[in-house]
Design a protein around this motif. Structure first.
Motif, PDB file in Angstrom:
ATOM      1  N   ALA A   1      -9.876  34.964  -2.669  1.00  0.00           N
ATOM      2  CA  ALA A   1      -9.233  35.530  -3.702  1.00  0.00           C
ATOM      3  C   ALA A   1      -8.499  34.607  -4.789  1.00  0.00           C
ATOM      4  CB  ALA A   1      -8.212  36.661  -3.218  1.00  0.00           C
ATOM      5  N   ASP A   2      -8.335  33.496  -4.108  1.00  0.00           N
ATOM      6  CA  ASP A   2      -7.614  32.325  -4.909  1.00  0.00           C
ATOM      7  C   ASP A   2      -7.649  31.078  -4.045  1.00  0.00           C
ATOM      8  OD1 ASP A   2      -5.898  30.659  -6.279  1.00  0.00           O
ATOM      9  OD2 ASP A   2      -4.090  31.736  -6.099  1.00  0.00           O
ATOM     10  N   PRO A   3      -8.809  30.428  -4.082  1.00  0.00           N
ATOM     11  CA  PRO A   3      -8.893  29.345  -3.221  1.00  0.00           C
ATOM     12  C   PRO A   3      -8.267  27.909  -3.833  1.00  0.00           C
ATOM     13  CG  PRO A   3     -10.938  29.591  -4.550  1.00  0.00           C
ATOM     14  CD  PRO A   3      -9.979  30.465  -4.934  1.00  0.00           C
ATOM     15  N   SER A   4      -7.083  28.243  -4.396  1.00  0.00           N
ATOM     16  CA  SER A   4      -6.371  26.840  -4.815  1.00  0.00           C
ATOM     17  C   SER A   4      -5.886  25.771  -3.679  1.00  0.00           C
ATOM     18  CB  SER A   4      -4.963  27.340  -5.851  1.00  0.00           C
ATOM     19  OG  SER A   4      -4.184  27.716  -4.786  1.00  0.00           O
ATOM     20  N   TRP A   5      -5.986  24.770  -4.100  1.00  0.00           N
ATOM     21  CA  TRP A   5      -5.418  23.696  -3.010  1.00  0.00           C
ATOM     22  C   TRP A   5      -4.318  23.931  -2.389  1.00  0.00           C
ATOM     23  CZ3 TRP A   5      -7.665  18.326  -4.860  1.00  0.00           C
ATOM     24  CH2 TRP A   5      -8.734  18.472  -5.110  1.00  0.00           C
TER      25      TRP A   5
ATOM     26  N   ALA B   1      -8.524   4.184  -1.327  1.00  0.00           N
ATOM     27  CA  ALA B   1      -9.494   4.876  -0.475  1.00  0.00           C
ATOM     28  C   ALA B   1      -8.915   6.520  -0.364  1.00  0.00           C
ATOM     29  CB  ALA B   1      -9.289   4.452   1.001  1.00  0.00           C
ATOM     30  N   SER B   2      -9.744   7.334  -0.229  1.00  0.00           N
ATOM     31  CA  SER B   2      -9.548   8.650  -0.240  1.00  0.00           C
ATOM     32  C   SER B   2      -9.025   9.129  -1.723  1.00  0.00           C
ATOM     33  CB  SER B   2      -8.476   9.380   0.665  1.00  0.00           C
ATOM     34  OG  SER B   2      -8.919   8.921   1.990  1.00  0.00           O
ATOM     35  N   GLY B   3      -8.543  10.339  -1.976  1.00  0.00           N
ATOM     36  CA  GLY B   3      -8.311  10.751  -3.132  1.00  0.00           C
ATOM     37  C   GLY B   3      -9.409  11.634  -3.934  1.00  0.00           C
ATOM     38  N   GLY B   4     -10.506  11.741  -3.272  1.00  0.00           N
ATOM     39  CA  GLY B   4     -11.526  12.405  -4.068  1.00  0.00           C
ATOM     40  C   GLY B   4     -11.530  13.837  -3.729  1.00  0.00           C
ATOM     41  N   GLY B   5     -10.488  14.577  -3.361  1.00  0.00           N
ATOM     42  CA  GLY B   5     -10.451  15.792  -3.142  1.00  0.00           C
ATOM     43  C   GLY B   5     -11.183  16.464  -1.958  1.00  0.00           C
ATOM     44  N   PRO B   6     -10.921  17.762  -1.551  1.00  0.00           N
ATOM     45  CA  PRO B   6     -11.320  18.256  -0.385  1.00  0.00           C
ATOM     46  C   PRO B   6     -12.888  18.448  -0.200  1.00  0.00           C
ATOM     47  CG  PRO B   6     -10.676  20.049  -1.676  1.00  0.00           C
ATOM     48  CD  PRO B   6     -10.058  18.551  -2.320  1.00  0.00           C
ATOM     49  N   ILE B   7     -13.701  18.588  -1.206  1.00  0.00           N
ATOM     50  CA  ILE B   7     -15.106  18.253  -1.168  1.00  0.00           C
ATOM     51  C   ILE B   7     -15.650  17.192  -0.832  1.00  0.00           C
ATOM     52  CG2 ILE B   7     -17.149  18.789  -2.372  1.00  0.00           C
ATOM     53  CD1 ILE B   7     -15.820  20.795  -4.090  1.00  0.00           C
ATOM     54  N   LEU B   8     -14.898  16.213  -0.983  1.00  0.00           N
ATOM     55  CA  LEU B   8     -15.389  14.721  -0.515  1.00  0.00           C
ATOM     56  C   LEU B   8     -14.633  14.051   0.350  1.00  0.00           C
ATOM     57  CD1 LEU B   8     -15.594  13.153  -4.574  1.00  0.00           C
ATOM     58  CD2 LEU B   8     -17.351  14.222  -2.981  1.00  0.00           C
ATOM     59  N   GLY B   9     -13.967  15.015   1.164  1.00  0.00           N
ATOM     60  CA  GLY B   9     -13.481  14.597   2.685  1.00  0.00           C
ATOM     61  C   GLY B   9     -12.180  14.071   2.861  1.00  0.00           C
ATOM     62  N   ASP B  10     -11.196  14.649   1.918  1.00  0.00           N
ATOM     63  CA  ASP B  10      -9.848  14.216   2.285  1.00  0.00           C
ATOM     64  C   ASP B  10      -9.149  15.011   3.217  1.00  0.00           C
ATOM     65  OD1 ASP B  10     -10.024  12.233   0.281  1.00  0.00           O
ATOM     66  OD2 ASP B  10      -8.840  13.328  -1.266  1.00  0.00           O
ATOM     67  N   TRP B  11      -9.678  14.861   4.456  1.00  0.00           N
ATOM     68  CA  TRP B  11      -9.383  15.706   5.633  1.00  0.00           C
ATOM     69  C   TRP B  11      -7.984  15.452   5.915  1.00  0.00           C
ATOM     70  CZ3 TRP B  11     -12.405  19.196   4.946  1.00  0.00           C
ATOM     71  CH2 TRP B  11     -13.658  18.992   4.633  1.00  0.00           C
ATOM     72  N   GLY B  12      -7.257  14.315   5.908  1.00  0.00           N
ATOM     73  CA  GLY B  12      -6.007  14.047   6.228  1.00  0.00           C
ATOM     74  C   GLY B  12      -4.869  14.754   5.403  1.00  0.00           C
ATOM     75  N   SER B  13      -5.231  15.356   4.161  1.00  0.00           N
ATOM     76  CA  SER B  13      -4.327  15.990   3.462  1.00  0.00           C
ATOM     77  C   SER B  13      -3.836  17.359   3.925  1.00  0.00           C
ATOM     78  CB  SER B  13      -4.905  16.314   2.096  1.00  0.00           C
ATOM     79  OG  SER B  13      -6.248  17.505   2.250  1.00  0.00           O
TER      80      SER B  13
ATOM     81  N   CYS C   1       1.160  -1.204   0.223  1.00  0.00           N
ATOM     82  CA  CYS C   1      -0.074  -0.200   0.021  1.00  0.00           C
ATOM     83  C   CYS C   1       0.947   1.203   0.208  1.00  0.00           C
ATOM     84  CB  CYS C   1      -0.739   0.148   1.264  1.00  0.00           C
ATOM     85  SG  CYS C   1      -2.042   1.564   1.426  1.00  0.00           S
ATOM     86  N   VAL C   2       0.448   2.228  -0.640  1.00  0.00           N
ATOM     87  CA  VAL C   2       0.899   3.516  -0.660  1.00  0.00           C
ATOM     88  C   VAL C   2       0.140   4.458   0.144  1.00  0.00           C
ATOM     89  CG1 VAL C   2       0.279   4.243  -3.022  1.00  0.00           C
ATOM     90  CG2 VAL C   2       2.463   5.308  -1.865  1.00  0.00           C
ATOM     91  N   LEU C   3       0.656   5.510   0.799  1.00  0.00           N
ATOM     92  CA  LEU C   3      -0.177   6.511   1.333  1.00  0.00           C
ATOM     93  C   LEU C   3       0.585   8.027   0.873  1.00  0.00           C
ATOM     94  CD1 LEU C   3      -2.275   7.754   3.220  1.00  0.00           C
ATOM     95  CD2 LEU C   3      -0.598   7.670   5.053  1.00  0.00           C
ATOM     96  N   ILE C   4      -0.250   8.541   0.059  1.00  0.00           N
ATOM     97  CA  ILE C   4       0.262  10.023  -0.336  1.00  0.00           C
ATOM     98  C   ILE C   4      -0.427  11.044   0.315  1.00  0.00           C
ATOM     99  CG2 ILE C   4       0.669  11.610  -2.189  1.00  0.00           C
ATOM    100  CD1 ILE C   4       0.700   9.041  -3.966  1.00  0.00           C
ATOM    101  N   ALA C   5       0.196  11.913   1.399  1.00  0.00           N
ATOM    102  CA  ALA C   5      -0.226  13.062   1.767  1.00  0.00           C
ATOM    103  C   ALA C   5       0.472  14.344   1.520  1.00  0.00           C
ATOM    104  CB  ALA C   5      -0.552  12.682   3.185  1.00  0.00           C
ATOM    105  N   GLY C   6       0.022  15.151   0.682  1.00  0.00           N
ATOM    106  CA  GLY C   6       0.616  16.380   0.555  1.00  0.00           C
ATOM    107  C   GLY C   6      -0.541  17.338   0.352  1.00  0.00           C
ATOM    108  N   THR C   7      -0.511  17.869  -0.876  1.00  0.00           N
ATOM    109  CA  THR C   7      -1.764  19.144  -0.782  1.00  0.00           C
ATOM    110  C   THR C   7      -3.074  18.155  -0.841  1.00  0.00           C
ATOM    111  OG1 THR C   7      -0.643  20.410  -2.296  1.00  0.00           O
ATOM    112  CG2 THR C   7      -2.835  20.718  -2.340  1.00  0.00           C
ATOM    113  N   GLY C   8      -3.085  16.961  -1.614  1.00  0.00           N
ATOM    114  CA  GLY C   8      -4.055  16.041  -1.176  1.00  0.00           C
ATOM    115  C   GLY C   8      -3.630  14.752  -0.576  1.00  0.00           C
TER     116      GLY C   8
END
Length: 280
Positions: A167-171, A108-120, A86-93
């Motif tokens: 003003a710029d809500p980029s991840w 698991a996860s990887g759906g972006g902030p709207i879908l609940g990647d709260w560990g990112s 298994c690989v776990l990536i935790a950066g911006t996402g």
């Protein structure tokens, strides 16, 4: 029209990156036997087919082309090209992705902030910004995050955070505030500490979900398997060590889990995968 433009821009960028890589290696397209790409957001066969076709148009017909999600090449960077574990990536996402010995995949996860990647990184920082606004409104407890984040952003009042955020809500721009959250947690701020504890739990649960779906831990739950950990959130090397805490929780779930911090870049993982694909 916008979609066509975006695809053209993506293809042009890809061709430029490949050209630069060939120049830096002192090679040309005739020297290439295989190309393996790890691309963020490639989650469906149609995505893979589109990018594979772009690459095939750039190289001679004998060149083998493999397009994977970037999580897969990150896994390969820690397992020397073997797709197992298994690989776990935790950066911006964030995302957890795995393979069993038979090649079965799970994520698991990887759906972006709207879908609940709260560990990112985005999830951690967004919750910190929310805590500042709640404290300012009187809806939540006061927190060291307020003065720390305002200072980092050059702002004077929490009211200004609203304008700054939208003003710029980029991840990546939001996620860049993670060091301030860690600083506050290390200074004893309870709100910051809880945000990080919750992030650790979410990341560990993502790994747990993948491991259980693939049966990597064996029937008795103690089998050995690798967990490759990649990303700035996991490898920040601070006193409040998110990666270390995630490893501890993973090992509580699965004593046989072997956490690995790759010694090479994911790009090397892609090269190892290409070699393995060509020789298998």
């Amino acid at each position: 029209m916008c979609i066509v433009y975006a695809e053209t821009a993506a293809r042009d960028s890809l061709e430029q990156v490949i050209s630069e890589a060939l120049v830096q290696s002192g090679s040309d397209k005739s020297d290439v036997r295989g190309v393996c790409l790890g691309v963020s957001g490639v989650n469906h066969p149609s995505d893979q087919d589109k990018i594979e076709n772009w690459i095939r148009d750039m190289f001679p017909s004998h060149v083998k082309v493999y397009v994977q999600n970037d999580a897969i090449v990150a896994l390969a960077s820690g397992t020397m090209g073997k797709l197992h574990g298994c690989v776990l990536i935790a950066g911006t996402g964030c995302i957890a992705y795995g393979f069993d010995e038979d090649g079965k995949e799970a994520r698991a996860s990887g759906g972006g902030p709207i879908l609940g990647d709260w560990g990112s990184g985005y999830g951690i920082a967004a919750q910190a910004l929310t805590a500042v606004i709640r404290a300012h409104d009187g809806r939540g407890p006061q927190t060291l995050l307020t003065s720390t984040i305002l200072k980092a952003l050059g702002l004077t009042s929490p009211d200004e955070l609203i304008g700054w955020t939208y003003a710029d809500p980029s991840w990546a721009r939001i996620a860049a505030l993670v060091p301030q959250v860690v600083f506050c947690a290390e200074a004893g701020d309870e709100i910051s500490d809880k945000i990080l504890v919750d992030a650790v739990e979410d990341l560990a649960l993502s790994v747990k979900a993948v491991v259980q779906r693939l049966g990597l831990c064996g029937e008795d739950g103690t089998a050995s398997f690798p967990v490759v950990m990649v990303g700035g959130v996991l490898n920040a090397k601070r006193k409040w060590d998110i990666g270390k805490e995630v490893s501890k929780r993973i090992n509580r779930f699965f004593p046989g889990a072997q956490t690995i911090i790759p010694k090479v870049e994911p790009a090397v993982g892609a090269a190892l995968l290409a070699m393995n694909f060509l020789t298998s």
